[in-house]
Each structure stands twice: as C-alpha cells, then as structure tokens.
Motif scaffolding. Structure first.
Motif, PDB file in Angstrom:
ATOM      1  N   ARG A  36      -4.460 -20.959  38.114  1.00 42.14           N
ATOM      2  CA  ARG A  36      -5.571 -20.785  37.018  1.00 42.14           C
ATOM      3  C   ARG A  36      -5.634 -19.351  36.498  1.00 42.14           C
ATOM      4  O   ARG A  36      -5.581 -18.993  35.474  1.00 42.14           O
ATOM      5  N   VAL A  66      -9.114 -30.307  23.486  1.00 37.95           N
ATOM      6  CA  VAL A  66     -10.315 -29.268  23.350  1.00 37.95           C
ATOM      7  C   VAL A  66     -10.840 -29.065  22.148  1.00 37.95           C
ATOM      8  O   VAL A  66     -12.238 -29.080  22.036  1.00 37.95           O
ATOM      9  N   THR A 113     -16.428 -26.180  27.823  1.00 37.09           N
ATOM     10  CA  THR A 113     -15.450 -27.401  27.784  1.00 37.09           C
ATOM     11  C   THR A 113     -15.054 -27.539  29.163  1.00 37.09           C
ATOM     12  O   THR A 113     -14.912 -28.908  29.443  1.00 37.09           O
ATOM     13  N   GLY A 114     -15.169 -26.736  30.326  1.00 37.64           N
ATOM     14  CA  GLY A 114     -15.142 -27.280  31.522  1.00 37.64           C
ATOM     15  C   GLY A 114     -16.024 -28.157  32.069  1.00 37.64           C
ATOM     16  O   GLY A 114     -15.715 -29.357  32.781  1.00 37.64           O
ATOM     17  N   ARG A 126     -15.072 -27.759  44.361  1.00 34.06           N
ATOM     18  CA  ARG A 126     -14.229 -28.238  43.261  1.00 34.06           C
ATOM     19  C   ARG A 126     -12.672 -28.377  43.767  1.00 34.06           C
ATOM     20  O   ARG A 126     -12.211 -27.477  44.317  1.00 34.06           O
ATOM     21  N   GLY A 163      -4.398 -26.841  35.788  1.00 27.23           N
ATOM     22  CA  GLY A 163      -3.679 -26.563  34.509  1.00 27.23           C
ATOM     23  C   GLY A 163      -4.624 -26.647  33.411  1.00 27.23           C
ATOM     24  O   GLY A 163      -5.860 -26.893  33.433  1.00 27.23           O
ATOM     25  N   VAL A 220      -5.743 -28.406  29.649  1.00 28.34           N
ATOM     26  CA  VAL A 220      -5.930 -29.574  28.806  1.00 28.34           C
ATOM     27  C   VAL A 220      -5.330 -29.016  27.513  1.00 28.34           C
ATOM     28  O   VAL A 220      -5.416 -27.739  27.134  1.00 28.34           O
ATOM     29  N   GLN A 227      -6.676 -21.996  20.441  1.00 29.35           N
ATOM     30  CA  GLN A 227      -8.072 -22.298  20.257  1.00 29.35           C
ATOM     31  C   GLN A 227      -8.989 -21.536  19.339  1.00 29.35           C
ATOM     32  O   GLN A 227     -10.018 -21.760  18.849  1.00 29.35           O
ATOM     33  N   LEU A 253     -15.552 -31.519  30.355  1.00 32.27           N
ATOM     34  CA  LEU A 253     -14.256 -32.068  30.897  1.00 32.27           C
ATOM     35  C   LEU A 253     -14.457 -33.034  32.420  1.00 32.27           C
ATOM     36  O   LEU A 253     -14.266 -33.889  32.470  1.00 32.27           O
ATOM     37  N   ARG A 254     -15.162 -31.973  33.026  1.00 30.15           N
ATOM     38  CA  ARG A 254     -15.776 -32.547  34.469  1.00 30.15           C
ATOM     39  C   ARG A 254     -16.660 -33.693  34.354  1.00 30.15           C
ATOM     40  O   ARG A 254     -16.689 -34.629  35.021  1.00 30.15           O
ATOM     41  N   GLN A 306     -11.382 -16.937  35.710  1.00 28.20           N
ATOM     42  CA  GLN A 306     -12.172 -17.962  36.558  1.00 28.20           C
ATOM     43  C   GLN A 306     -12.877 -17.116  37.494  1.00 28.20           C
ATOM     44  O   GLN A 306     -12.394 -16.465  38.153  1.00 28.20           O
ATOM     45  N   ARG A 342      -9.423 -20.257  24.946  1.00 26.33           N
ATOM     46  CA  ARG A 342      -8.743 -20.053  26.126  1.00 26.33           C
ATOM     47  C   ARG A 342      -7.195 -19.776  25.827  1.00 26.33           C
ATOM     48  O   ARG A 342      -6.604 -19.061  26.655  1.00 26.33           O
ATOM     49  N   GLY A 365     -15.496 -20.703  28.614  1.00 23.59           N
ATOM     50  CA  GLY A 365     -14.259 -21.330  28.675  1.00 23.59           C
ATOM     51  C   GLY A 365     -13.686 -21.862  27.469  1.00 23.59           C
ATOM     52  O   GLY A 365     -12.504 -22.457  27.625  1.00 23.59           O
TER      53      GLY A 365
HETATM   54  P1  ADP Z   1     -12.504 -22.166  35.448  1.00 19.76           P
HETATM   55  O1  ADP Z   1     -12.886 -21.231  34.052  1.00 19.76           O
HETATM   56  O2  ADP Z   1     -13.285 -21.541  36.437  1.00 19.76           O
HETATM   57  O3  ADP Z   1     -11.391 -22.753  35.467  1.00 19.76           O
HETATM   58  P2  ADP Z   1     -13.779 -24.414  33.665  1.00 19.76           P
HETATM   59  O4  ADP Z   1     -14.712 -24.888  34.132  1.00 19.76           O
HETATM   60  O5  ADP Z   1     -14.085 -23.512  32.503  1.00 19.76           O
HETATM   61  O6  ADP Z   1     -13.426 -23.451  34.768  1.00 19.76           O
HETATM   62  O7  ADP Z   1     -12.745 -25.179  33.387  1.00 19.76           O
HETATM   63  C1  ADP Z   1     -12.216 -26.224  34.257  1.00 19.76           C
HETATM   64  C2  ADP Z   1     -10.722 -26.619  34.056  1.00 19.76           C
HETATM   65  O8  ADP Z   1     -11.280 -27.538  32.763  1.00 19.76           O
HETATM   66  C3  ADP Z   1      -9.857 -25.981  33.439  1.00 19.76           C
HETATM   67  O9  ADP Z   1      -9.003 -25.320  34.694  1.00 19.76           O
HETATM   68  C4  ADP Z   1      -9.069 -26.494  32.647  1.00 19.76           C
HETATM   69  O10 ADP Z   1      -8.075 -27.717  33.000  1.00 19.76           O
HETATM   70  C5  ADP Z   1      -9.906 -27.473  31.773  1.00 19.76           C
HETATM   71  N1  ADP Z   1     -10.346 -26.507  30.474  1.00 19.76           N
HETATM   72  C6  ADP Z   1     -11.683 -25.952  30.379  1.00 19.76           C
HETATM   73  N2  ADP Z   1     -11.540 -25.443  29.158  1.00 19.76           N
HETATM   74  C7  ADP Z   1     -10.412 -25.573  28.664  1.00 19.76           C
HETATM   75  C8  ADP Z   1     -10.032 -25.218  27.383  1.00 19.76           C
HETATM   76  N3  ADP Z   1     -10.525 -24.203  26.666  1.00 19.76           N
HETATM   77  N4  ADP Z   1      -8.557 -25.292  27.309  1.00 19.76           N
HETATM   78  C9  ADP Z   1      -7.862 -26.123  28.058  1.00 19.76           C
HETATM   79  N5  ADP Z   1      -8.392 -26.508  29.181  1.00 19.76           N
HETATM   80  C10 ADP Z   1      -9.456 -26.235  29.663  1.00 19.76           C
END
Ligand code: ADP
Length: 219
Positions: free
Chosen positions: A172, A68, A35-36, A161, A61, A63, A96, A39-40, A13, A92, A89
């Motif tokens: 993380r 995902v 994916t981040g 964030r 944490g 997901v 996956q 999700l956001r 991260q 992970r 992302g």
């Molecule tokens: P970062 O890499 O800075 O943590 P991301 O934007 O990639 O930020 O992801 C933000 C959050 O979204 C993660 O901390 C996690 O909760 C969730 N997330 C994103 N991608 C995944 C993934 N591939 N598997 C599980 N959770 C994910």
C-alpha cells in the motif's frame, strides 16, 4: 445555494485521515466520504461489489478507478452531500482527481489537506492498529487486553485489518508513492494544497486543520 465545502484529505495510509475526517464532520456539517469504508462495508455485507473487491482489498492493491469513481458519484448524489463533503482515501490517482473535478463542476475542490507523516511512523501505526469491525473505532494492539477484544463504543469485535499485515502495508505504501503522491503537485499547482504535520496528537492536528479552513474563509 451557498458554495459547497469540498475538502480532500490526502496522506499516506495511517496518516490519520479517517480519524481527522470523523472529528470534522460535525464541525462542518458535511459527511465523510471514505471509499475504503464503503468498500469494506460491501465486503462485510457480502454484496456483489464486496465479492468483486475483497481479494484486492486484502492484498493491499487498488480497486479500479472506474469502479471507485462510480461509487463516489453515487454517494455524492445523496442528500447529505449537497453542502459538500470530506473526501478520505479519494482521489488516490490522477485519473480519480480528474473524475472528481468533473463531478464537482464549477463548485470544485476548495482545499486539499496533506497530513504529512514519515513512512517509518505510519508503518509502526498500521502494524499496531486494530479496528472495530462494526463502527470503525481505532485501537492499538496494546489496548486489546484491556478491552477484551470488544469495542468500548458499540460492543463490536475489534480485529486487525487483513491489509494491516506487513506485506500488504508495504504494497500500500509503494502504491501511495507511485499513484497518490503525484496528486500533491497536481493540487499544489492550483494553490489548493496545505500540508499539516500529522505527527502530533489527533487534537493538535484537528486544531491545525480548523485553523487553515478558517484562514481560507471556508467555514
Ligand atoms: P488505507 O488508506 O489505510 O489503505 P482505506 O480505508 O482508504 O485504507 O482503503 C482500503 C483499501 O480500499 C485500499 O487499500 C484499496 O484497496 C481500496 N481503496 C480505497 N479507496 C480507493 C480508491 N480511491 N481507489 C482505489 N482503491 C481504493
């Protein structure tokens, strides 16, 4: 149809994955699948998915793989991903990575770029990171006064964030070591992994990535 350009960008991260992917989408005419970001956006929209994942995201944490994997499958079915994608992302976890292989079939992952940055440096970057809630542009905390908390690109609010708070950052990065770092060996064994020094200017990192992609005859 010509072969798909499926590029995976790995790194801790704060290593600069999102920044680099945004710079490369135009070069290669393939979308960034973050994916981040997906999700956001769901959390911000208050959709059922967003309600389900908001607590996990805030605490730093992960997901579930199942959820995902399905999001990525849906995203890959959209037209703009027919020529490939820049995965940011995702994957992970090993589960996956295996799901991605199954999803891409014969036309699999072509290259995995590992943006290498020390834990100290990413901790510093994440703690001072601020981000536009609307368009995702990244700022430093030292920029906030100059821009009065408003994004110069789109006028959106620039915020910190929730998962860029110290405790969530630690969590993380621990999860990265436990769940994501094993992917380096997974892709290395297949000859797909190239490590790029992420402790350079964004321009220098982009140049290094372009060079690897071209040396491998991928674009
Ligand atoms: P970062 O890499 O800075 O943590 P991301 O934007 O990639 O930020 O992801 C933000 C959050 O979204 C993660 O901390 C996690 O909760 C969730 N997330 C994103 N991608 C995944 C993934 N591939 N598997 C599980 N959770 C994910």
């Amino acid at each position: 149809m010509s072969a798909r350009l499926n590029l995976v960008v790995l790194g801790k991260q704060g290593a600069g994955k999102g920044t680099q992917c945004k710079r490369l989408v135009d070069d290669y005419a393939i979308p960034q699948i973050s994916t981040g970001d997906i999700l956001r956006a769901a959390v911000k929209a208050g959709s059922p998915l967003g309600k389900e994942v908001s607590g996990v995201l805030e605490s730093g944490g992960l997901v579930s793989d199942e959820l995902v994997n399905k999001l990525v499958l849906d995203r890959m079915n959209q037209d703009d991903a027919k020529r490939g994608a820049l995965f940011d992302g995702f994957p992970r976890t090993l589960n996956q990575a295996e799901a991605l292989d199954a999803l891409l079939g014969d036309d699999g992952v072509k290259l995995v770029l590992n943006l290498d940055v020390s834990t100290d440096l990413v901790t510093e970057r994440l703690s001072s990171r601020r981000v536009c809630q609307e368009c995702g542009t990244i700022y430093r905390d030292s920029d906030i006064e100059a821009i009065s908390g408003t994004c110069e690109k789109c006028g959106g609010d620039v915020i910190q964030r929730a998962d860029d708070q110290p405790e969530a950052i630690r969590k993380r990065l621990d999860l990265y070591e436990r769940d994501t770092a094993p992917l380096l060996a997974f892709y290395e064994k297949r000859g797909l992994l190239v490590t790029v020094n992420g402790d350079q200017t964004p321009e220098q990192v982009t140049t290094a990535i372009r060079q690897v992609v071209s040396e491998r005859g991928l674009a």
